[in-house]
Motif scaffolding. Sequence first.
Motif, PDB file in Angstrom:
ATOM      1  N   LYS A   1     -54.360 -31.679  40.636  1.00  0.00           N
ATOM      2  CA  LYS A   1     -54.331 -32.781  41.735  1.00  0.00           C
ATOM      3  C   LYS A   1     -53.442 -33.972  41.207  1.00  0.00           C
ATOM      4  O   LYS A   1     -52.968 -34.467  41.954  1.00  0.00           O
ATOM      5  CB  LYS A   1     -55.804 -33.040  42.120  1.00  0.00           C
ATOM      6  CG  LYS A   1     -56.500 -32.034  42.927  1.00  0.00           C
ATOM      7  CD  LYS A   1     -57.943 -32.506  43.431  1.00  0.00           C
ATOM      8  CE  LYS A   1     -58.795 -31.504  44.132  1.00  0.00           C
ATOM      9  NZ  LYS A   1     -60.184 -32.031  44.436  1.00  0.00           N
TER      10      LYS A   1
ATOM     11  N   SER B   1     -54.356 -25.980  46.527  1.00  0.00           N
ATOM     12  CA  SER B   1     -55.156 -25.241  47.439  1.00  0.00           C
ATOM     13  C   SER B   1     -56.661 -25.403  47.050  1.00  0.00           C
ATOM     14  O   SER B   1     -56.914 -25.105  46.049  1.00  0.00           O
ATOM     15  CB  SER B   1     -54.786 -23.776  47.734  1.00  0.00           C
ATOM     16  OG  SER B   1     -55.468 -22.837  48.535  1.00  0.00           O
ATOM     17  N   ASN B   2     -57.551 -25.319  47.948  1.00  0.00           N
ATOM     18  CA  ASN B   2     -58.827 -25.675  47.609  1.00  0.00           C
ATOM     19  C   ASN B   2     -59.229 -24.175  47.512  1.00  0.00           C
ATOM     20  O   ASN B   2     -60.296 -23.727  46.730  1.00  0.00           O
ATOM     21  CB  ASN B   2     -59.574 -26.100  49.119  1.00  0.00           C
ATOM     22  CG  ASN B   2     -59.310 -27.681  49.210  1.00  0.00           C
ATOM     23  OD1 ASN B   2     -59.258 -28.352  48.082  1.00  0.00           O
ATOM     24  ND2 ASN B   2     -59.469 -28.118  50.259  1.00  0.00           N
TER      25      ASN B   2
ATOM     26  N   PRO C   1     -57.139 -23.044  43.618  1.00  0.00           N
ATOM     27  CA  PRO C   1     -56.290 -24.184  43.025  1.00  0.00           C
ATOM     28  C   PRO C   1     -55.698 -23.781  41.852  1.00  0.00           C
ATOM     29  O   PRO C   1     -54.463 -24.229  41.756  1.00  0.00           O
ATOM     30  CB  PRO C   1     -57.542 -25.094  42.683  1.00  0.00           C
ATOM     31  CG  PRO C   1     -58.589 -24.152  42.507  1.00  0.00           C
ATOM     32  CD  PRO C   1     -58.623 -23.212  43.556  1.00  0.00           C
TER      33      PRO C   1
END
Length: 393
Positions: free
Chosen positions: A89, A235-236, A239
């Motif tokens: 992130k 992406s959740n 990831p």
Amino acid sequence: MADEETKPAEGEETTEAAAENDDSDGDDKETGDKSTIVSDALKTPGVLEAVQNHLGSLVGMSSGYLENLPEPVKRRLRALKNIQVDCLKVESRFYAEVHELECKYQSLYKEHYDKRATIVSGSYEPTDEECEWVEEDDEEEGEDKKEEDTEPKASVVPEDAKGIPEFWLSAMKNIENLNQQIQEYDEPVLQHLTNVELEYTQNPTGFVLKFHFDPNDYFTDTVLTKTYEVKAEVSNDNPFAFDGPEVTKSTGCKINWKKSKNVTVKMMKKKQKHKGHGQSRVVTKQVKVDSFFNFFSPPEVPEGEEGEPDELEKLTFDYELGLFFRDRFIPRAVLYFTGEAIDDDDEFDEEESGDEDEEDGEGQDPNYVPKTTDGKSQFRNVDDGKPQECKAQ
């Protein structure tokens, strides 16, 4: 004498020796038969594919080490994975700020690109001071170069030509894989190409390529655009699939071709026979043909993650070509025109390349994109054949 051993006649073998030879021949024959059977079986496409699939399924198989770790160790590994997601992130935010910097510095580049465009078009004549440039060869050879008795070739460009004629077309033709997209009937159109611009966008994140044209006999547009969307989001759902910015979509533009001037199609006449009364008629059908201008009608993104291999290959090539224009071609246009746009990092040792040309299928398909050792595409300069790797930043 009765005690004398009976010796076999010359040229004859004993029964035991003959038996041993027979056994040996049988073993050799059996081995040969097995080799032949295996060889013949592997020549069968279905068998070979099954073997390859089985071997492929073994890649990445767990050795059982992770599954047998104590629960406290597994718990710590889960914590490390969460840390990894947090790092990704942070990396995503880094790329977002990089894009903001690209937008900021693009305005600084624009001043120089605009001046380049005026010189190419002939609307501005550079001063003597701006034209001062000493080639490296001139410095090294010095007086020896002056003593060379060579007659210069006659130029195809007239002395009183404005700017630099066919600058962008010539620069594109100097790149092998881009040259392959340009058909002979595209060239008269691309001779009117006066500038290629880059514009970064914030919403959505991405960039726009702008191709400027002089008024011409082929279409009424003065600018053709190609827009690319780029995402650098974690992406959740998956990831760990994040690997930096990637192009996710490209959008072209409608070209308003003048009557009978559309180089992306041709008219085909076909004879049709009526099933009922048997009479024949000739119908004219429009058929799509290869053309550089198909670049402005990109393939659609297939729904979901799956798609036909040919469609995905064309889509990948389209994305890579857009990145190449953005990262290499527009910033270094003059060096592609002169054939100097080669980086040391793009060179490959012969020992490393091996038979890559044969294995990769280069030369078999005009739309083929050769791959580097890391799987990324290359755009080669026609003059020297060295690769130009296309990278997303």
